[in-house]
Design a protein around this motif. Structure first.
Motif, short mmCIF file in Angstrom:
data_model
loop_
_atom_site.label_atom_id
_atom_site.label_comp_id
_atom_site.label_asym_id
_atom_site.label_seq_id
_atom_site.Cartn_x
_atom_site.Cartn_y
_atom_site.Cartn_z
N LEU A 219 -6.95 1.76 1.54
CA LEU A 219 -6.61 2.88 2.42
C LEU A 219 -7.23 2.60 3.78
O LEU A 219 -8.44 2.40 3.88
CB LEU A 219 -7.19 4.17 1.81
N GLU A 220 -6.38 2.52 4.80
CA GLU A 220 -6.88 2.22 6.15
C GLU A 220 -6.29 3.25 7.10
O GLU A 220 -5.11 3.18 7.44
CB GLU A 220 -6.46 0.80 6.56
N GLU A 221 -7.12 4.19 7.50
CA GLU A 221 -6.70 5.31 8.37
C GLU A 221 -5.48 6.01 7.77
O GLU A 221 -5.60 6.61 6.72
CB GLU A 221 -6.46 4.80 9.80
N ASN A 222 -4.30 5.91 8.41
CA ASN A 222 -3.13 6.63 7.86
C ASN A 222 -2.28 5.74 6.97
O ASN A 222 -1.17 6.13 6.60
CB ASN A 222 -2.26 7.17 9.01
N LYS A 223 -2.79 4.56 6.62
CA LYS A 223 -1.98 3.61 5.85
C LYS A 223 -2.53 3.45 4.44
O LYS A 223 -3.67 3.06 4.25
CB LYS A 223 -1.93 2.26 6.54
N ILE A 224 -1.67 3.75 3.46
CA ILE A 224 -2.04 3.52 2.06
C ILE A 224 -1.31 2.24 1.64
O ILE A 224 -0.07 2.23 1.54
CB ILE A 224 -1.58 4.67 1.14
N TYR A 225 -2.08 1.17 1.38
CA TYR A 225 -1.46 -0.06 0.89
C TYR A 225 -1.41 0.00 -0.63
O TYR A 225 -2.40 0.31 -1.29
CB TYR A 225 -2.25 -1.28 1.36
N VAL A 226 -0.22 -0.27 -1.16
CA VAL A 226 -0.01 -0.21 -2.61
C VAL A 226 0.71 -1.48 -3.06
O VAL A 226 1.31 -2.19 -2.24
CB VAL A 226 0.84 1.02 -3.02
N LYS A 227 0.67 -1.72 -4.38
CA LYS A 227 1.44 -2.83 -4.92
C LYS A 227 2.92 -2.53 -4.68
O LYS A 227 3.37 -1.38 -4.81
CB LYS A 227 1.15 -2.97 -6.40
N LYS A 228 3.65 -3.55 -4.32
CA LYS A 228 5.09 -3.41 -4.01
C LYS A 228 5.81 -2.66 -5.13
O LYS A 228 5.60 -2.94 -6.31
CB LYS A 228 5.65 -4.83 -3.88
N PHE A 229 6.63 -1.69 -4.75
CA PHE A 229 7.39 -0.96 -5.78
C PHE A 229 8.84 -0.78 -5.35
O PHE A 229 9.29 -1.39 -4.38
CB PHE A 229 6.68 0.33 -6.18
N GLU A 230 9.59 0.05 -6.12
CA GLU A 230 11.04 -0.01 -6.02
C GLU A 230 11.68 0.80 -4.90
O GLU A 230 12.88 0.72 -4.69
CB GLU A 230 11.68 0.37 -7.36
N ALA A 231 10.91 1.59 -4.18
CA ALA A 231 11.50 2.38 -3.08
C ALA A 231 11.88 1.46 -1.92
O ALA A 231 11.13 0.53 -1.58
CB ALA A 231 10.50 3.43 -2.61
#
Ligand SMILES: C[S@@+](CC[C@H](N)C(=O)[O-])C[C@H]1O[C@@H](n2cnc3c(N)ncnc32)[C@H](O)[C@@H]1O
Length: 149
Positions: A100-112
């Protein structure tokens, strides 16, 4: 008011941005950044609720039955499936939270898809969301192994 005449407002709180082959980013819009407070304290997974905006058409929203692809399921009501075509195009994914970096949530790549509107984010809580005795119909069994990511 007749229940069929009721409607609700949903405000997107962010948007999916594709990063690379491994990661996606949920960019949270400025008014909602304060709502991320403590999400980075140690949760490994989050629930992302997203709006399948490309299916937000009268035709796609009127689909009530379908056959899940790639396995021997019958034609089913959409509430018995994870179809992206449904009366309200609300989809959800439980996904690994990377950082989590400021307004960015990094997640594992998913289907959206890229630019998909995000309508809510919640922590995944095993005591509420994980049922070790959960079962599915036999035709879904091949795709029902718990994830390990
Ligand atoms: C099978 S649905 C399941 C989604 C979610 N895991 C769920 O259970 O609600 C996922 C599919 O929706 C489609 N999709 C992804 N982003 C979309 C968007 N913004 N609008 C419409 N369809 C989308 C893709 O084809 C993707 O494979």
């Amino acid at each position: 008011m007749d229940q069929n005449e009721q409607y609700f407002k949903i405000y997107p709180v962010g948007v999916i941005k594709k990063v690379d082959d491994e990661r996606d980013c949920i960019e949270v819009f400025p008014p909602y950044v304060v709502a991320l407070d403590h999400l980075g304290d140690g949760f490994t997974h989050i629930i992302v609720l997203w709006w399948a905006h490309q299916n937000d058409t009268p035709e796609a929203r009127s689909v009530l039955k379908g056959k899940p692809p790639n396995h021997p399921a019958p034609v089913m009501g959409v509430f018995a499936t994870r179809s992206p075509y449904r009366p309200n195009p609300i989809l959800m994914t439980v996904v690994r939270l990377l950082s989590l970096e400021e307004n960015k949530i990094y997640v594992k790549k998913f289907e959206a898809f890229d630019q998909t509107p995000v309508i809510d984010v919640k922590p995944y809580l095993p005591n509420s969301d994980c049922f070790i005795n959960a079962r599915v119909p036999t035709y879904f069994e091949k795709i029902s192994k718990p994830r390990t990511d």
